[in-house]
Every structure is written in C-alpha cells, then in structure tokens.
Design a protein around this motif. Structure first.
Motif, PDB file in Angstrom:
ATOM      1  N   ALA A  12      13.307 -19.575  13.373  1.00 53.56           N
ATOM      2  CA  ALA A  12      12.194 -20.510  13.189  1.00 53.56           C
ATOM      3  C   ALA A  12      12.274 -21.099  11.788  1.00 53.56           C
ATOM      4  O   ALA A  12      12.967 -20.576  10.904  1.00 53.56           O
ATOM      5  N   THR A  13      11.542 -22.182  11.574  1.00 51.97           N
ATOM      6  CA  THR A  13      11.522 -22.802  10.249  1.00 51.97           C
ATOM      7  C   THR A  13      10.133 -23.336   9.928  1.00 51.97           C
ATOM      8  O   THR A  13       9.333 -23.620  10.817  1.00 51.97           O
ATOM      9  N   SER A  14       9.888 -23.461   8.637  1.00 53.04           N
ATOM     10  CA  SER A  14       8.697 -24.142   8.150  1.00 53.04           C
ATOM     11  C   SER A  14       9.162 -25.261   7.233  1.00 53.04           C
ATOM     12  O   SER A  14      10.008 -25.041   6.361  1.00 53.04           O
ATOM     13  N   GLU A  98      10.944 -16.498  20.513  1.00 54.04           N
ATOM     14  CA  GLU A  98       9.817 -15.946  19.757  1.00 54.04           C
ATOM     15  C   GLU A  98       9.037 -17.023  19.010  1.00 54.04           C
ATOM     16  O   GLU A  98       8.040 -16.718  18.360  1.00 54.04           O
ATOM     17  N   ILE A  99       9.475 -18.281  19.081  1.00 47.30           N
ATOM     18  CA  ILE A  99       8.902 -19.344  18.251  1.00 47.30           C
ATOM     19  C   ILE A  99       7.834 -20.096  19.034  1.00 47.30           C
ATOM     20  O   ILE A  99       8.142 -20.745  20.039  1.00 47.30           O
ATOM     21  N   PRO A 100       6.581 -20.067  18.598  1.00 47.63           N
ATOM     22  CA  PRO A 100       5.528 -20.790  19.333  1.00 47.63           C
ATOM     23  C   PRO A 100       5.805 -22.293  19.363  1.00 47.63           C
ATOM     24  O   PRO A 100       6.311 -22.865  18.398  1.00 47.63           O
ATOM     25  N   PHE A 101       5.470 -22.917  20.480  1.00 52.23           N
ATOM     26  CA  PHE A 101       5.645 -24.361  20.627  1.00 52.23           C
ATOM     27  C   PHE A 101       4.490 -25.107  19.938  1.00 52.23           C
ATOM     28  O   PHE A 101       3.340 -24.690  19.997  1.00 52.23           O
ATOM     29  N   GLY A 102       4.818 -26.245  19.337  1.00 46.76           N
ATOM     30  CA  GLY A 102       3.804 -27.153  18.820  1.00 46.76           C
ATOM     31  C   GLY A 102       2.919 -26.570  17.748  1.00 46.76           C
ATOM     32  O   GLY A 102       1.772 -26.963  17.611  1.00 46.76           O
ATOM     33  N   GLY A 104       4.190 -26.074  14.334  1.00 51.13           N
ATOM     34  CA  GLY A 104       4.709 -26.311  12.993  1.00 51.13           C
ATOM     35  C   GLY A 104       5.660 -25.246  12.519  1.00 51.13           C
ATOM     36  O   GLY A 104       5.823 -25.045  11.312  1.00 51.13           O
ATOM     37  N   LEU A 105       6.332 -24.565  13.453  1.00 52.51           N
ATOM     38  CA  LEU A 105       7.304 -23.521  13.099  1.00 52.51           C
ATOM     39  C   LEU A 105       8.713 -23.863  13.604  1.00 52.51           C
ATOM     40  O   LEU A 105       9.547 -22.980  13.773  1.00 52.51           O
ATOM     41  N   THR A 311      -0.101 -24.439  12.062  1.00 54.04           N
ATOM     42  CA  THR A 311       0.099 -23.184  11.331  1.00 54.04           C
ATOM     43  C   THR A 311      -0.052 -23.400   9.836  1.00 54.04           C
ATOM     44  O   THR A 311       0.406 -24.404   9.284  1.00 54.04           O
ATOM     45  N   ILE A 312      -0.683 -22.431   9.192  1.00 52.45           N
ATOM     46  CA  ILE A 312      -0.780 -22.396   7.734  1.00 52.45           C
ATOM     47  C   ILE A 312       0.135 -21.292   7.229  1.00 52.45           C
ATOM     48  O   ILE A 312       0.178 -20.196   7.795  1.00 52.45           O
TER      49      ILE A 312
END
Length: 354
Positions: A12-14, A98-102, A104-105, A311-312
């Motif tokens: 995942a990324t931010s 494991e990465i939530p959709f929509g 910001g990850l 996401t914050i």
C-alpha cells in the motif's frame, strides 16, 4: 504438464504526506499479493483461459474476468507491447488484498504495479525498474503512488518533460491504453497498443527514521480520487505555493533524522494546496488534524490526509493507540466510524519464484 509459479507482493502507499501534493509517496505495510501459476506449454489447440480468484478487501466488487480486471488488463497491455497476444494457458491467479479500496492508501496504484510486474513475469521480459515505471505511468498518470509501490520507502518523484512525439505518446487517452474489451473480443482485438515513451518518471528515495511508524486512521466510507481532485482549484496564490514549498523542503530531510523533531515535523506537514479544499468531503478532518498535536499527544510527529483521503495518516514514534482512539472520538461526533492500523514503512514490490 509442466508449469511454473511465482508470487507478486505490492505494498500500500500514502501520497502527498502533507505539503508534497503529487510529489512524494510512502510505502506502507499492507499488501496486495498475487499467487500465480501457469502452463509452460504453448499448444494453442488446448489453450485454457485465465482464472482469477480474489480474497480480502474489495473481494465483492473486483471483476474476475481477466479482460475487465485492472491488474490483468495492465498485464496484457505489457505483454502486447512486446508482441505477446495472449496470456499463457492454464493461468491461475489468486489475489489476496489487504488494501482498502477508495481510502487514500493506493489500492489502484498497487493493482497497476501488480499488473506491470505480472506482465513482465509472464512474458519473461526482464524489464528494468525504470521501464516498469514507464508502463505504470501510462496507466496511472501520477507518479507518487506507483513509484512508492514499486521501489518502496519514502520517495519523491516527477514526470519528465518530453519532446513532442514522446509527449503525445504519454498523453494517449487511457481508453486506448486499457480498452474496454467487448464480450466477443477475439485474439486479434486490441492488438498494437500505444508504447510508453522511455524515461517518463524519475524518482529519488529519501531517508526515513526507523523509529517512525504510520497510524492509518481509516473512515468507513470510500472517496474516489476523481471526486477529491474535482474540488481543487485550477490556480493557487504565490503565498500558498511558497508555504508548501518551504515545508516540503524541510520535511524530506526531517523525517530521516534521529531522533525526529516533533516541533519541526508537525509544522512541516501542514498544507495549503489540497487539504483545505477536501475538508468538505471528509467531515471531522480539520478537527482531527488541528486537535491532535505533539503537545496533546506526546510521540506524535505530524498528521495529514493520506492521498486523496478519507484516511488520515499520523506519523508517530509512540502513543499510537491514544492518537487513534482520540481521532475515533472526534469522528464519532460527525457520525463517522473508523478503523485504524499501526503500519511500518514497507519495502517495494517483490517477485518470488517457486
């Protein structure tokens, strides 16, 4: 029948990390993992089409048709750019996400990088990291998420100014790069896609203090990147741009120092380019980012919107649960429930052959 198998893992990324809008990205310890096997025989008469299964985040909404699934469409694009018309026979792919959709990850960026690596591996193309990034940027068009997902760590990136011919190639509509395959599409349909120019994206890894973890505070609603970009202005004041440039210049060094300085980092993670305009889409955002500070929560370094949100991301060296739970209390006042995770900065994508 002989076969080969391998596994692709993409983090995942931010993106943005405060003032670094469309510039910096950070890889995080959630992943999209593809477990892949296929026949090594090339008998066209006994060709068996790909089969995809999916588990984890987004499992109920991801298309399993290889001509509609984003990852396999990207892989086919890479293959066809190298003269390979079809997926190999008996291709079986299981995606564990494991990465939530929509949120910001970087879920779409991870899917794109997974597709580029899948195409490279299926075709045994041995593409360089730089060339893999070229293919990813033909699809994603912004370098921050895909670069961090590919190479890992805390990364700054930019798109190179290209000559006219290369610029035209790089700006081909996405519908031509990844066409929507009709139900009756045959082997000859969609051949000869536009080739990516060489050297579209360039990047550098910044240092990162190993003491810093990322607390991802994840509201339980989706926010599309298109919608989040739609609220941004088309121009900015010189004052706001200088504000961001000053802080970004400091932040890219400050996050690599030991011990990290909360006073320096908290101020350097402020932003005037995207967060103020997106607060209308994320109730509670201003309250969380202004109320949770290094003074109220020792161990906190800085706090910002992750990518386009919702996401914050709170960067901290300790006190993770208190930071997350107090963010939960603030969001609850706005009727929003959250999940939260403490994440490490992750290495880049990998391919493991069995």
């Amino acid at each position: 029948m002989s076969s080969r198998s391998f596994k692709i893992t993409v983090p995942a990324t931010s993106a943005n990390i405060g003032p670094g809008f469309d510039v910096v990205g950070l890889s995080l310890s959630l992943s999209l993992t593809l477990s892949v096997s296929h026949s090594t025989q090339s008998n066209h008469d006994s060709y068996v089409p790909p089969q995809i299964t999916y588990s984890g985040e987004g499992a109920e909404e991801v298309p399993l048709d290889p001509y509609k699934n984003l990852t396999t469409r990207v892989a086919l694009y890479v293959l066809r750019c190298h003269g390979i018309r079809l997926f190999p026979s008996d291709l079986v792919i299981h995606c564990a996400n494991e990465i939530p959709f929509g949120r910001g990850l970087g879920s779409s960026g991870a899917a794109v990088i997974a597709g580029v690596l899948l195409g490279n591996e299926l075709g045994q193309l041995n593409l360089s990291t730089e060339r893999l990034l070229d293919f990813a940027l033909m699809v994603e068009r912004h370098p921050d998420n895909v670069t961090a997902a590919l190479v890992g760590g805390f990364v700054g990136s930019y798109l190179k100014e290209l000559d006219q011919e290369a610029s035209e190639a790089a700006s081909v509509p996405l519908a031509e790069v990844l066409p929507e395959y009709p139900p009756d599409a045959g082997e000859e349909w969609g051949l000869n896609p536009p080739q990516p120019p060489y050297g579209i994206g360039h990047y550098v890894r910044f240092s990162w203090s190993e003491s810093i973890k990322a607390v991802a505070i994840i509201p339980r609603f989706e926010l599309s990147t298109a919608k989040a970009r739609g609220v941004l202005p088309t121009s900015y004041s010189r004052k706001d741009l200088v504000f961001n440039l000053q802080r970004l210049a400091v932040l890219t060094t400050a996050l690599g120092q030991n011990p990290p300085d909360p006073e320096l980092i908290y101020e350097a993670m402020k932003d005037r380019v995207h967060q103020p305009y997106r607060k209308t889409l994320i109730p509670g955002l201003p309250e969380v980012t202004s109320t949770i500070t290094p003074t109220t929560h020792p161990g906190l370094l800085g706090i910002c919107l992750s990518g386009a949100g919702p996401t914050i991301l709170a960067l901290a060296t300790s006190n993770f649960e208190s930071i997350a739970e107090d963010a939960r209390k603030i969001f609850s006042r706005f009727g929003i429930e959250i999940d939260w995770k403490v994440l490490d900065v992750a290495p880049g994508s990998s391919v493991t052959r069995s």
